[in-house]
Enzyme design. Structure first.
Site, PDB file in Angstrom:
ATOM      1  N   GLN A  28       0.868  -1.192   0.000  1.00 15.80           N
ATOM      2  CA  GLN A  28       0.000   0.000   0.000  1.00 15.80           C
ATOM      3  C   GLN A  28       0.897   1.233   0.000  1.00 15.80           C
ATOM      4  O   GLN A  28       0.928   2.010   0.942  1.00 15.80           O
ATOM      5  CB  GLN A  28      -0.923  -0.028   1.214  1.00 15.80           C
ATOM      6  CG  GLN A  28      -1.904  -1.195   1.169  1.00 15.80           C
ATOM      7  CD  GLN A  28      -2.954  -1.099   2.252  1.00 15.80           C
ATOM      8  OE1 GLN A  28      -3.580  -0.054   2.428  1.00 15.80           O
ATOM      9  NE2 GLN A  28      -3.146  -2.175   2.985  1.00 15.80           N
TER      10      GLN A  28
ATOM     11  N   THR B  40      -2.257 -14.437  -8.894  1.00 12.22           N
ATOM     12  CA  THR B  40      -1.417 -13.797  -9.919  1.00 12.22           C
ATOM     13  C   THR B  40      -0.600 -14.856 -10.655  1.00 12.22           C
ATOM     14  O   THR B  40      -0.566 -14.890 -11.892  1.00 12.22           O
ATOM     15  CB  THR B  40      -0.477 -12.764  -9.262  1.00 12.22           C
ATOM     16  OG1 THR B  40      -1.280 -11.774  -8.631  1.00 12.22           O
ATOM     17  CG2 THR B  40       0.457 -12.108 -10.270  1.00 12.22           C
TER      18      THR B  40
ATOM     19  N   LYS C  33      -1.164  -6.732 -16.266  1.00 10.58           N
ATOM     20  CA  LYS C  33      -2.244  -7.200 -15.368  1.00 10.58           C
ATOM     21  C   LYS C  33      -3.106  -6.028 -14.949  1.00 10.58           C
ATOM     22  O   LYS C  33      -2.601  -5.017 -14.480  1.00 10.58           O
ATOM     23  CB  LYS C  33      -1.609  -7.861 -14.139  1.00 10.58           C
ATOM     24  CG  LYS C  33      -2.586  -8.353 -13.095  1.00 10.58           C
ATOM     25  CD  LYS C  33      -1.891  -9.144 -11.985  1.00 10.58           C
ATOM     26  CE  LYS C  33      -1.398  -8.253 -10.874  1.00 10.58           C
ATOM     27  NZ  LYS C  33      -0.805  -8.997  -9.748  1.00 10.58           N
TER      28      LYS C  33
HETATM   29  C1  R5P Z   1       1.155  -7.269  -6.520  1.00 13.18           C
HETATM   30  O1  R5P Z   1       1.346  -6.168  -6.979  1.00 13.18           O
HETATM   31  C2  R5P Z   1       2.219  -8.102  -5.884  1.00 13.18           C
HETATM   32  O2  R5P Z   1       3.490  -7.819  -6.410  1.00 13.18           O
HETATM   33  C3  R5P Z   1       1.909  -9.583  -6.021  1.00 13.18           C
HETATM   34  O3  R5P Z   1       1.926  -9.920  -7.398  1.00 13.18           O
HETATM   35  C4  R5P Z   1       0.567  -9.922  -5.459  1.00 13.18           C
HETATM   36  O4  R5P Z   1       0.399  -9.323  -4.221  1.00 13.18           O
HETATM   37  C5  R5P Z   1       0.388 -11.407  -5.325  1.00 13.18           C
HETATM   38  O5  R5P Z   1      -0.843 -11.651  -4.737  1.00 13.18           O
HETATM   39  P1  R5P Z   1      -1.702 -12.929  -5.088  1.00 13.18           P
HETATM   40  O6  R5P Z   1      -0.843 -14.125  -4.810  1.00 13.18           O
HETATM   41  O7  R5P Z   1      -2.874 -12.834  -4.144  1.00 13.18           O
HETATM   42  O8  R5P Z   1      -2.134 -12.821  -6.497  1.00 13.18           O
END
Ligand code: R5P
Length: 302
Positions: free
Chosen positions: A96, A226, A190
Site C-alpha cells: 500500500q 497472480t 495485469k
Molecule cells: C502485486 O502487486 C504483488 O506484487 C503480487 O503480485 C501480489 O500481491 C500477489 O498476490 P496474489 O498471490 O494474491 O495474487
C-alpha cells in the site's frame, strides 16, 4: 557480547537461525495476549548499552504481528539499548505504497511513522514491493534483494530462459534480475479491479515466450492468483516450462493447493515468512535467507 536478538512470534525459526549464525543469544521476552486479544510485552533481559535486534515478519495476521513488534520495540527502548534495529524479513503494508483512488489512506507511510515513533535506530528489510517507500523513513534502511538467492538456480536451467514481469509495478525488479543474468524480459500486463481485493480483471503477455522456460519474478505470493493466471497464460503462449520465483510466501486460504494444481512447474520462495509443513507442497522449493540477514546484522555489531 554486547548484542542480543529478540524474536517476535511470526517467524521464530528464522530468528533462531540468524542468532545461531551470528553466535548471538536469543533474548527472553514474555508476550501475552489478554482475553480481548490485546498484547502485552515484557523484556526479561538487561539491554542497557547493547545493540538489540528485533526480528519480526509482518506477515498474516499482519496487524497482530505489527502490534507485537511495536510493543517489543517500546519495551526494549525503555531498557536504554545502545542501538535498536528493526529486522523485518517481510514488510507488511509495503504494497500500500500509493494512493490509487481518492479517499484512500497511505498505509505504508503510516507504518513507517509507527516504526520510527517507537524509537528504532535502523531498519533491515527485504524485497520491498516498491523501493520508493524507502523515502517514507527518516532512519537508515538496509534493503536487501531476496532474489539474489534464485540467480544460482536460474543459471542451472537448460535451454532458453526468459524473465517475466507479472505486472507493470514489478518491472524494475524483474528488469534488474534479467539484466544481472543477461536474459531477455517479457511483460504481463495485469489489470486489477481496484474496488475488489485480489480480483484480477485481465492479463496479457507482451514479449516472446514460445519454447522457453519462463521465470516469473515477484515480491510476494498471497492467494496464488497472480501466478496461477500468469502460468496458464504463459503455457497458452507456448512457454515450455513456467517457474515462479518470489521472495515472500504469505500463503492464505488454499494458495498451496492452487499453486500445486496450477500449470507452474516449480515455485521458488524464501523463508522470510514461516511456512508451516501443512502449507508445503511438492512444487515448492524454500531457500533460506539466513545468511543475507545475518551478514547485514553482523555489520552493525562490528
Ligand atoms: C502485486 O502487486 C504483488 O506484487 C503480487 O503480485 C501480489 O500481491 C500477489 O498476490 P496474489 O498471490 O494474491 O495474487
Amino acid at each position: 557480547m554486547d548484542a542480543v536478538i529478540f524474536a517476535g512470534n511470526s517467524n521464530p525459526d528464522l530468528a533462531t537461525k540468524i542468532a545461531s549464525n551470528l553466535k548471538l543469544p536469543l533474548g527472553k521476552a514474555e508476550i501475552i495476549r489478554f482475553a480481548d486479544s490485546e498484547c502485552r510485552v515484557r523484556i526479561e533481559e538487561d539491554v542497557e548499552g547493547k545493540t538489540v535486534f528485533i526480528i519480526q515478519s509482518l506477515s498474516n495476521p499482519v496487524d497482530e504481528h505489527l502490534m507485537e513488534f511495536l510493543l517489543m520495540g517500546d519495551a526494549v527502548k525503555r531498557g536504554e539499548p545502545k542501538k535498536m534495529v528493526a529486522v523485518l524479513p517481510y514488510h507488511g503494508y509495503a504494497r500500500q505504497d500509493r494512493i490509487h483512488r481518492p479517499g484512500e489512506c497511505l498505509s505504508a507511510l503510516v507504518v513507517a511513522k509507527m516504526i520510527e515513533s517507537v524509537g528504532f535506530d535502523k531498519l533491515v528489510t527485504l524485497e520491498l514491493h516498491n523501493e520508493s517507500i524507502l523515502g517514507f523513513f527518516k532512519i537508515p534502511v538496509v534493503h536487501i534483494s531476496g532474489l539474489e538467492i534464485f540467480r544460482v538456480r536460474v543459471k542451472e536451467l537448460e535451454g532458453e530462459v526468459v524473465v517475466i514481469t507479472p505486472d507493470a509495478g514489478a518491472l524494475k525488479r524483474s528488469q534488474k534480475f534479467a539484466e544481472s543474468l543477461d536474459l531477455p524480459l517479457a511483460l504481463i500486463e495485469k489489470k486489477r479491479d481496484l474496488d475488489r481485493a485480489h480480483k484480477i480483471l485481465s492479463m496479457r503477455v507482451v514479449g516472446e515466450v514460445k519454447g522457453k522456460t519462463a521465470i516469473i519474478v515477484d515480491d510476494v505470493i498471497v492467494t496464488g492468483g497472480t501466478l496461477m493466471n500468469a502460468a496458464f497464460l504463459l503455457k497458452e503462449k507456448g512457454a515450455k516450462k513456467v517457474i515462479a520465483a518470489a521472495t515472500h510466501a504469505d500463503f492464505v486460504g488454499g494458495a498451496d493447493k492452487i499453486l500445486q494444481d496450477s500449470p507452474l512447474d516449480a515455485v521458488w520462495v524464501t523463508d522470510t515468512i514461516y511456512i508451516p509443513p501443512a502449507k508445503n507442497f511438492p512444487k515448492l522449493k524454500i531457500s533460506s535467507i539466513t545468511s543475507d540477514l545475518s551478514a547485514a546484522a553482523g555489520k552493525m555489531i562490528k
